[in-house]
Design a protein around this motif. Sequence first.
Motif, PDB file in Angstrom:
ATOM      1  N   GLN A  40      66.713  37.144   0.482  1.00  8.21           N
ATOM      2  CA  GLN A  40      67.780  37.014   0.688  1.00  8.21           C
ATOM      3  C   GLN A  40      67.800  38.860   0.962  1.00  8.21           C
ATOM      4  O   GLN A  40      68.156  39.040   2.054  1.00  8.21           O
ATOM      5  N   ASP A  41      67.564  39.823   0.192  1.00  4.72           N
ATOM      6  CA  ASP A  41      67.812  41.291   0.376  1.00  4.72           C
ATOM      7  C   ASP A  41      66.533  41.417   1.252  1.00  4.72           C
ATOM      8  O   ASP A  41      67.033  42.717   1.911  1.00  4.72           O
ATOM      9  N   GLU A  44      67.747  41.369   5.261  1.00  2.00           N
ATOM     10  CA  GLU A  44      68.379  42.375   5.438  1.00  2.00           C
ATOM     11  C   GLU A  44      68.039  43.517   6.020  1.00  2.00           C
ATOM     12  O   GLU A  44      68.276  44.004   6.557  1.00  2.00           O
ATOM     13  N   SER A  48      67.996  46.175   8.789  1.00  2.00           N
ATOM     14  CA  SER A  48      68.110  46.995   9.266  1.00  2.00           C
ATOM     15  C   SER A  48      67.418  48.509   9.097  1.00  2.00           C
ATOM     16  O   SER A  48      68.142  49.278   9.178  1.00  2.00           O
TER      17      SER A  48
END
Length: 116
Positions: A40-41, A44, A48
């Motif tokens: 998930q990180d 993300e 970004s």
Amino acid sequence: MFVYDPKSEIKEFNLAYLTLARKLINQDVQSAIQTLSIKQDVAEMMMSLSTEQVERIAAGSVVLGAFALDDYALLSQLSRGVVYSPTVPSVPTLNPSAGPEAKRAPFTRKMKVATC
């Protein structure tokens, strides 16, 4: 005289991988996480990144995505028309144009895309 430049091909591959990954994440995060075998990180962080950051990362000498085709049996099954289905990882989809031999022994191993 043509001089082979693997670094430019790595950059092209990485740009394509990052572009596809970002599109998949933007469309459906959870599905993209499973398809790309990322956390998930990481998803993300990928979303970004600015365009300049994506280009800088892609220009490195490391291939960011790799196919998990280090298994002869898996590659053999794929070459016979068995297609990986990300929605049901343990049940392959048979390619109808692959012929009768593709229906003999479908693989049950999940295909992954590794990230560095």
